[in-house]
Write a protein that holds these residues in place. Structure first.
Motif, PDB file in Angstrom:
ATOM      1  N   LEU A 163       0.849  -1.189   0.000  1.00 27.00           N
ATOM      2  CA  LEU A 163       0.000   0.000   0.000  1.00 27.00           C
ATOM      3  C   LEU A 163       0.885   1.240   0.000  1.00 27.00           C
ATOM      4  N   THR A 164       0.556   2.187  -0.883  1.00 30.55           N
ATOM      5  CA  THR A 164       1.219   3.487  -0.873  1.00 30.55           C
ATOM      6  C   THR A 164       0.136   4.549  -0.804  1.00 30.55           C
ATOM      7  N   VAL A 165       0.130   5.312   0.277  1.00 35.49           N
ATOM      8  CA  VAL A 165      -0.897   6.327   0.510  1.00 35.49           C
ATOM      9  C   VAL A 165      -0.242   7.699   0.434  1.00 35.49           C
ATOM     10  N   VAL A 166      -0.822   8.575  -0.381  1.00 38.47           N
ATOM     11  CA  VAL A 166      -0.235   9.893  -0.636  1.00 38.47           C
ATOM     12  C   VAL A 166      -1.236  10.973  -0.247  1.00 38.47           C
ATOM     13  N   SER A 167      -0.835  11.896   0.607  1.00 39.35           N
ATOM     14  CA  SER A 167      -1.671  13.038   0.992  1.00 39.35           C
ATOM     15  C   SER A 167      -3.035  12.606   1.522  1.00 39.35           C
ATOM     16  N   ALA A 168      -3.049  11.560   2.308  1.00 38.25           N
ATOM     17  CA  ALA A 168      -4.317  11.047   2.850  1.00 38.25           C
ATOM     18  C   ALA A 168      -4.093  10.464   4.235  1.00 38.25           C
TER      19      ALA A 168
ATOM     20  N   PRO B 264       2.188  -4.054   3.790  1.00 39.01           N
ATOM     21  CA  PRO B 264       3.269  -3.079   4.013  1.00 39.01           C
ATOM     22  C   PRO B 264       2.861  -1.729   3.449  1.00 39.01           C
ATOM     23  N   THR B 265       3.051  -0.673   4.215  1.00 37.89           N
ATOM     24  CA  THR B 265       2.470   0.629   3.871  1.00 37.89           C
ATOM     25  C   THR B 265       3.521   1.732   3.826  1.00 37.89           C
ATOM     26  N   LEU B 266       3.568   2.415   2.691  1.00 38.67           N
ATOM     27  CA  LEU B 266       4.357   3.634   2.523  1.00 38.67           C
ATOM     28  C   LEU B 266       3.399   4.812   2.615  1.00 38.67           C
ATOM     29  N   HIS B 267       3.691   5.754   3.502  1.00 41.33           N
ATOM     30  CA  HIS B 267       2.804   6.900   3.725  1.00 41.33           C
ATOM     31  C   HIS B 267       3.563   8.178   3.362  1.00 41.33           C
ATOM     32  N   VAL B 268       3.159   8.821   2.274  1.00 38.12           N
ATOM     33  CA  VAL B 268       3.856   9.995   1.752  1.00 38.12           C
ATOM     34  C   VAL B 268       3.007  11.236   1.999  1.00 38.12           C
ATOM     35  N   GLN B 269       3.648  12.284   2.499  1.00 40.66           N
ATOM     36  CA  GLN B 269       2.936  13.515   2.807  1.00 40.66           C
ATOM     37  C   GLN B 269       3.798  14.719   2.435  1.00 40.66           C
ATOM     38  N   GLY B 270       3.192  15.714   1.779  1.00 44.56           N
ATOM     39  CA  GLY B 270       3.887  16.952   1.506  1.00 44.56           C
ATOM     40  C   GLY B 270       3.890  17.834   2.742  1.00 44.56           C
TER      41      GLY B 270
ATOM     42  N   ALA C  99       2.178  -4.203   9.909  1.00 42.19           N
ATOM     43  CA  ALA C  99       3.107  -4.626   8.860  1.00 42.19           C
ATOM     44  C   ALA C  99       4.174  -3.541   8.763  1.00 42.19           C
ATOM     45  N   PRO C 100       5.212  -3.743   7.943  1.00 38.49           N
ATOM     46  CA  PRO C 100       6.192  -2.665   7.768  1.00 38.49           C
ATOM     47  C   PRO C 100       5.513  -1.363   7.341  1.00 38.49           C
ATOM     48  N   TYR C 101       5.949  -0.276   7.973  1.00 41.21           N
ATOM     49  CA  TYR C 101       5.346   1.036   7.716  1.00 41.21           C
ATOM     50  C   TYR C 101       6.457   2.066   7.588  1.00 41.21           C
ATOM     51  N   ARG C 102       6.368   2.889   6.533  1.00 40.29           N
ATOM     52  CA  ARG C 102       7.355   3.949   6.323  1.00 40.29           C
ATOM     53  C   ARG C 102       6.642   5.283   6.142  1.00 40.29           C
ATOM     54  N   TRP C 103       7.024   6.250   6.966  1.00 43.93           N
ATOM     55  CA  TRP C 103       6.498   7.615   6.869  1.00 43.93           C
ATOM     56  C   TRP C 103       7.497   8.465   6.109  1.00 43.93           C
TER      57      TRP C 103
ATOM     58  N   ASP D 139      11.190   2.073  -4.926  1.00 50.55           N
ATOM     59  CA  ASP D 139      11.915   1.402  -3.852  1.00 50.55           C
ATOM     60  C   ASP D 139      10.959   0.593  -2.987  1.00 50.55           C
ATOM     61  N   TRP D 140       9.810   1.167  -2.682  1.00 48.92           N
ATOM     62  CA  TRP D 140       8.861   0.492  -1.800  1.00 48.92           C
ATOM     63  C   TRP D 140       8.268  -0.754  -2.438  1.00 48.92           C
ATOM     64  N   VAL D 141       7.758  -0.624  -3.674  1.00 49.55           N
ATOM     65  CA  VAL D 141       7.163  -1.813  -4.313  1.00 49.55           C
ATOM     66  C   VAL D 141       8.228  -2.851  -4.602  1.00 49.55           C
ATOM     67  N   GLY D 142       9.464  -2.413  -4.852  1.00 47.18           N
ATOM     68  CA  GLY D 142      10.550  -3.361  -5.064  1.00 47.18           C
ATOM     69  C   GLY D 142      10.849  -4.182  -3.832  1.00 47.18           C
ATOM     70  N   LEU D 143      10.753  -3.567  -2.663  1.00 42.66           N
ATOM     71  CA  LEU D 143      10.982  -4.270  -1.405  1.00 42.66           C
ATOM     72  C   LEU D 143       9.928  -5.323  -1.142  1.00 42.66           C
TER      73      LEU D 143
END
Length: 341
Positions: free
Chosen positions: A167-172, A280-286, A306-310, A334-338
């Motif tokens: 999961l990659t969540v952007v601005s949410a 596994p969740t990547l959380h991207v925020q501006g 699960a693994p989580y990256r802010w 990088d995230w989806v590759g992992l």
């Protein structure tokens, strides 16, 4: 009967120029004028040409438009408001080149997808997303969502965990964090001023499409950081909102969001979202996002088992994937590759 998404003739005034002022540089202004003239010279279409393939598919009782490029593990990209599939043009090509099957989806009621009379609650919209994954012939997918699409990504990961590989969540923010902020944080509530305006019947739809969607252009330019959005992007999103019924359908989820805060269905939804996310969740925020405050988004890892990256991106506003496409795409790859296997 589905509405045909007919091309909207481009208008010179449909391109928003950059902020003007005594410090504006002449070469930039000239470049902007040239870009606007080029955008207005050709008819605009929702199915913009490129290396990708456009097609329609059926899922969850509706027809959805997708743009697809590449082969390999599926990465499904879900846009936010007021964008459509084209928001992911940078990531489509980069993902395909990296060996992925990249698919950008138009959500229900937007772009080239069906405008249905109902079905805009988050549960049903999340089932649209997982249904599209199945219709693409895939068991699992890396799901990427921005803004309202990011909210739906959170929901899909709770409702159909077996379908979401990463999961990659952007601005949410996580839906429970957003609910809490809207009820307790006056600064976040004020930042959602446009959502408050959407609660009136019919008037918001008329304002959004008036004057070649000038209000949408103002939203887009005021929600970005220093890099801003390019003129072609602003032009495209202003045209897309003017497709018949899009203004109405695209803001229905926001009407549900506020109106359900005290209703039984909203309370039940919030309780359901307590379920831990196993992807596994990547959380991207501006960091410069004026719509969703960083402090509202921060803390989503509380719900991820699960693994989580802010990842906080400095000097980036509400649209990291467009304001800093190279930096964002590198983080995504990088995230989806992992979590490819």
């Amino acid at each position: 009967m589905p509405l045909d998404q007919k091309p909207v003739p481009a208008q010179p005034s449909a391109v928003s120029g950059p902020a003007s002022g005594p410090d504006a540089e002449a070469p930039d202004a000239a470049a902007t004028a040239a870009t606007g003239a080029a955008a207005a010279a050709e008819p605009w279409s929702i199915r913009q040409a490129g290396p990708w393939t456009h097609r329609d598919l059926a899922a969850n009782g509706a027809r959805f438009h997708i743009a697809e490029l590449g082969s390999g593990p599926l990465v499904l990209l879900v846009h936010g408001w007021p964008e459509y599939w084209w928001a992911w043009r940078h990531q489509l090509t980069a993902l395909a080149e990296a060996g992925y099957r990249a698919v950008a989806l138009d959500l229900r009621g937007i772009g080239g997808s069906d405008r249905t009379p109902r079905g805009y609650d988050p549960g049903n919209l999340a089932l649209d997303i997982t249904g599209v994954i199945r219709s693409l012939g895939e068991r699992r997918a890396h799901l990427v969502g921005h803004a309202s699409g990011g909210t739906l990504a959170w929901v899909a990961a709770v409702m159909r965990p077996s379908v979401i590989q990463s999961l990659t969540v952007v601005s949410a923010a996580h839906p429970r964090d957003l609910r809490r902020a809207l009820l307790t944080d006056r600064h976040q509530f004020a930042a959602f001023e446009h959502v408050l305006g959407f609660q009136r019947p019919w008037i918001p739809e008329r304002r959004l499409v008036a004057d070649d969607a000038e209000l949408v252009g103002r939203y887009l330019t005021s929600w970005t950081g220093p890099n801003g959005l390019d003129e072609a992007a602003v032009h495209a999103y202003r045209q897309a909102i003017q497709i018949p019924s899009t203004a109405h359908c695209s803001i229905e989820p926001y009407r549900w969001l506020l109106r359900s805060l005290a209703r039984p269905d909203g309370i039940q939804f919030a309780r359901r979202m307590k379920k831990p996310i196993t992807a596994p969740t990547l959380h991207v925020q501006g960091a410069a996002d004026p719509v969703l405050l960083s402090r509202t988004a921060l803390g989503g890892g509380e719900y991820v088992a699960a693994p989580y990256r802010w990842r906080l991106m400095p000097e980036v506003g509400h649209f990291p994937h467009e304001e800093a496409p190279e930096e964002f795409t590198a983080e995504l790859l990088d995230w989806v590759g992992l979590h490819k296997e």
